[in-house]
Design a protein around this motif. Sequence first.
Motif, short mmCIF file in Angstrom:
data_model
loop_
_atom_site.label_atom_id
_atom_site.label_comp_id
_atom_site.label_asym_id
_atom_site.label_seq_id
_atom_site.Cartn_x
_atom_site.Cartn_y
_atom_site.Cartn_z
N SER A 150 0.83 -1.20 0.00
CA SER A 150 0.00 0.00 0.00
C SER A 150 0.87 1.25 0.00
O SER A 150 2.05 1.20 0.30
CB SER A 150 -0.94 0.00 1.21
N GLY A 151 0.24 2.36 -0.33
CA GLY A 151 0.94 3.63 -0.39
C GLY A 151 1.40 3.94 -1.81
O GLY A 151 1.18 3.17 -2.74
N ARG A 152 2.06 5.07 -1.95
CA ARG A 152 2.56 5.46 -3.28
C ARG A 152 3.63 4.52 -3.79
O ARG A 152 3.89 4.46 -4.99
CB ARG A 152 3.11 6.88 -3.23
N LYS A 163 8.00 2.40 7.35
CA LYS A 163 6.75 1.82 6.87
C LYS A 163 6.11 0.96 7.96
O LYS A 163 6.80 0.26 8.69
CB LYS A 163 7.06 0.95 5.64
N HIS A 205 1.67 -3.01 6.14
CA HIS A 205 1.62 -2.66 4.72
C HIS A 205 2.71 -3.35 3.91
O HIS A 205 2.89 -3.03 2.73
CB HIS A 205 1.72 -1.15 4.55
#
Length: 100
Positions: free
Chosen positions: A17-19, A51, A55
């Motif tokens: 997840s995330g950019r 992080k 994720h």
Amino acid sequence: MGNCDEFCLGDIVYSMSGRDRKRHYIVMYTEENLVGICDGDLHKTDKIKKKNPKHLKQTGDFCEYLRGKLENGEKVTNSEIRRSISEFEETHNKQGKGEL
């Protein structure tokens, strides 16, 4: 998943997840509720990404060379990290595993 105790230095992990999702990283350090990851490109050794372990997904693989350097407190270069990730991705793409 989600517990920092599951991650070790030099592990190759996958961001979910995330950019930065769908990218592989090397675990550079672990803290109570954070994992420091680096890919030598988007997140370099001088700006390690923190992080949430929830994720990240374990690939079940690690770089023995980098793990040894990290455990001994030796400097790891961005090119070493990029090379390790590239070798991992080439190996897994040839085995037909594709995206982990």
